[in-house]
Design a protein around this motif. Structure first.
Motif, PDB file in Angstrom:
ATOM      1  N   GLU A 197      -6.802  -6.957  -0.456  1.00  0.00           N
ATOM      2  CA  GLU A 197      -5.746  -7.646  -0.991  1.00  0.00           C
ATOM      3  C   GLU A 197      -5.992  -9.172  -0.952  1.00  0.00           C
ATOM      4  O   GLU A 197      -6.128  -9.495   0.380  1.00  0.00           O
ATOM      5  CB  GLU A 197      -4.308  -7.102  -0.624  1.00  0.00           C
TER       6      GLU A 197
ATOM      7  N   ILE B 200       0.870  -1.279  -0.066  1.00  0.00           N
ATOM      8  CA  ILE B 200       0.084  -0.028   0.106  1.00  0.00           C
ATOM      9  C   ILE B 200       0.645   1.166  -0.055  1.00  0.00           C
ATOM     10  O   ILE B 200       0.295   2.431  -0.167  1.00  0.00           O
ATOM     11  CB  ILE B 200      -1.129   0.079   1.152  1.00  0.00           C
TER      12      ILE B 200
ATOM     13  N   ARG C  21      -7.213  -0.811  -0.245  1.00  0.00           N
ATOM     14  CA  ARG C  21      -6.487  -1.671  -0.912  1.00  0.00           C
ATOM     15  C   ARG C  21      -6.017  -2.842  -0.015  1.00  0.00           C
ATOM     16  O   ARG C  21      -5.696  -4.076  -0.455  1.00  0.00           O
ATOM     17  CB  ARG C  21      -4.892  -1.201  -1.380  1.00  0.00           C
TER      18      ARG C  21
ATOM     19  N   THR D  71       0.369   3.666  -3.090  1.00  0.00           N
ATOM     20  CA  THR D  71      -0.970   4.294  -2.962  1.00  0.00           C
ATOM     21  C   THR D  71      -0.980   5.737  -2.166  1.00  0.00           C
ATOM     22  O   THR D  71      -1.154   6.785  -2.551  1.00  0.00           O
ATOM     23  CB  THR D  71      -1.975   3.409  -2.470  1.00  0.00           C
TER      24      THR D  71
END
Lengths: 278, 315
Positions: free
Chosen positions: B240, B180, B236, B183
């Motif tokens: 995942e 992550i 996310r 992001t």
């Protein structure tokens, strides 16, 4: 004054340390996979089919399956994605509720985890439409997954085309669609291509959704209704079931190689290919 | 006394441009074929709405009946998952998902924010560019490769240094955090870069140092973007699948330490979908339904924060 200086120096150190940590993480991951994987990759590994569930042989069928699935999803997603972007940027009104809704759903789609796409693909394409675990089901599912990327990047590329281009074309008597097709889209091509390349990257690495929609059959797919196992799914199964770590490393290496090339193409190749148009 | 005539003339020009844009969209004579092209384009855009409707409909239709039959609180909070006995409680996976997600945020947010500030404010151009391409590559590595790396490197490392099997929350937290980072870094960096230059200049002019300015002016001004980055990173992490399933051991139990194995909601789906049937399969769709609602709510939160950011700028 001195204490402030010391503190600022310390902070600068922290900043550099953080950046170094990020660089180190990337280097270690890629370096490890490359070093461990490169020895198992050779001509035979790339071009012969897997044998004994992947314990022996190569990965040729999984490479072909990956290519089929990537190509299939692009064929479906690129026209729809680019057309949607053209509509949103060139036709839709600023205050159109429909356009707002499309933008919102595109954003939502982009955030949905791939496993949820997998569930949907499974219940809709595999079961409801009766396509079974197949390249077709997998490609359709993946097409929906990459649509937001393609539309977003195309929207940005279209938006970046100078207004004068359109004005001049219209002033010369071209119609609206003519202007879009002959002027706007060609000028936006590098941006659109970047979006497509990034989608290829996502498709090459996709695992969860394809496991549920394309299946994990190791055979060479003969048609779009056959199940297929991509490289990413192959890597997952080899590693999780402990079938062959050596071949798992080889597969991971090939995937990483694909991703690095794709990244390079998206960011440097585009600039070289279209040096003037930016 | 500012010269309002200039402001007015700029305003007028702006209005003319806007009017031109709307005109361009409306009043160009359309031939029959142009109308058809527009219809095809609208249809393409409509596919987005159709897709989200179909996804919602089909996942809910398969998941909601079982959740209703089990009872919402029973399904969400009961920790007994035993498909053979018809016990469908995803409580332990719910906890598992939250544990790895918050664990990942715990280290990835500070590191990501520091890196974002570094890239936007401190780093020399060349360093920034190199780091930028590194982060893009990090974002491009598929989750299954992260999972493989975790399985081969991180899990044995934890096993040898901290004990246990190595398949643990800790391994998931480490791998998820890496995943992550891009992001968090990209979105917060962009929001820091979007802070008006004047803010920084004024602060520096008042005698503040660069770091005081970053802490007191730039970061507060970029707040809404930073929150967006964290929330999207969270989305996310919760969604995942492959990386988590490969490193967390997947035991459907309530974890008692960060070294204990754990199963997330996503793992539950991918592990059992291959052979599940009947109610069991419906329960997996129920898990997907919960996940889906979670993500949509997170997206709405992001939308609200983005709007809050815009109205702040207008003030």
């Amino acid at each position: 004054m001195r204490t402030v200086n010391l503190r600022e120096k310390l902070l600068t150190g922290v900043f550099w340390l953080a950046a170094l940590a990020i660089a180190a993480i990337l280097m270690v991951i890629i370096g490890y996979v490359v070093l461990k994987g490169i020895s198992s990759v050779n001509f035979e590994f790339l071009f012969s089919p897997p044998a004994r569930a992947g314990k022996e042989g190569g990965i040729s069928t999984t490479i072909i399956s990956t290519l089929y699935l990537v190509l299939g999803s692009l064929v479906l997603a690129v026209p729809i994605g680019v057309a949607s972007a053209v509509y949103l940027e060139e036709y839709a009104h600023k205050n159109s509720r429909f356009a707002y809704l499309v933008n919102l759903t595109a954003e939502t789609l982009a955030g949905i985890p791939s496993i949820v796409f997998g569930l949907f693909g499974f219940v809709f394409f595999v079961i409801f439409l009766g396509w079974g675990w197949s390249i077709l089901s997998g490609a359709m599912t993946m097409a929906i997954m990459i649509l937001p990327t393609i539309t977003r990047t195309s929207q940005e590329a279209i938006l970046a085309v100078p207004r004068e281009y359109r004005e001049n074309s219209l002033a010369l008597g071209a119609g609206k669609w003519q202007t879009i097709r002959k002027i706007v889209l060609p000028s936006a091509l590098p941006g659109i291509a970047t979006g497509i390349i990034l989608s290829i990257g996502r498709a090459v690495g996709e695992t969860a959704a394809l496991l549920l929609t394309a299946g994990s059959s190791l055979g060479m797919p003969a048609s779009v209704t056959d199940p297929a196992r991509t490289m990413a799914v192959h890597l997952y199964i080899l590693a999780m079931e402990g079938i062959s770590m050596e071949r798992a490393f080889g597969t991971a290496f090939v995937i990483i190689l694909f991703i690095v090339i794709i990244n390079y193409a998206a960011h440097y190749g585009m600039k070289r290919l279209f040096p003037l148009k930016k | 006394m500012p010269d309002y005539t200039i402001v007015e003339s700029v305003k007028n020009k702006f209005n003319i441009v806007c009017a031109w844009q709307e005109k361009y969209k409306d009043n160009i004579p359309k031939s029959n074929s142009e109308l058809w092209i527009e219809r095809v384009l609208i249809l393409s855009a409509g596919i987005f709405i159709l897709a989200i409707l179909l996804i919602t409909l089909f996942i809910f239709a398969k998941g909601i009946p079982l959740i209703a039959k089990t009872g919402i609180s029973e399904f969400l909070f009961n920790t007994e998952w035993n498909p053979l006995k018809g016990k469908f409680g995803i409580g332990s996976m719910f906890i598992g998902s939250l544990a790895v997600t918050f664990g990942a945020l715990l280290w990835a947010v500070p590191l990501g924010l520091i890196t974002a500030v570094f890239m936007a404010e401190v780093a020399p151009v060349k360093t920034r560019d190199i780091l930028g391409s590194f982060i893009e590559l990090l974002a491009g590595i598929p989750s299954v490769v992260y999972g493989f790396f975790g399985l081969i490197v991180v899990v044995p490392f934890i096993r040898e240094n901290f004990g246990g099997s190595g398949m643990s929350i800790l391994a998931g937290v480490f791998i998820l955090g890496i995943m992550i980072l891009p992001t968090i870094i990209n979105i917060s960096r962009d929001s820091i870069l979007a802070v008006p230059k004047e803010y920084k200049e004024n602060s520096l002019a008042l005698g503040a140092t660069h770091y005081q300015t970053i802490r007191r002016v730039i970061i507060p001004a970029a707040r809404s973007g930073i929150v967006t980055a964290v929330v999207l990173g969270m989305g996310r992490a919760i969604g995942e699948t492959m990386a988590v399933v490969m490193v967390t051991g997947n035991a459907a139990i309530v974890p008692d330490s960060i070294l204990s194995p754990v199963r997330t909601m996503t793992s539950n789906i991918v592990l059992e979908m291959g052979y599940a049937a009947g109610d069991h399969q419906a329960a997996l769709f129920g898990t997907g339904t919960v996940l889906f609602i979670f993500i949509v709510v997170l997206n709405l939160v992001v939308d609200i924060f983005a709007k809050a950011g815009i109205s702040n700028e207008n003030r």
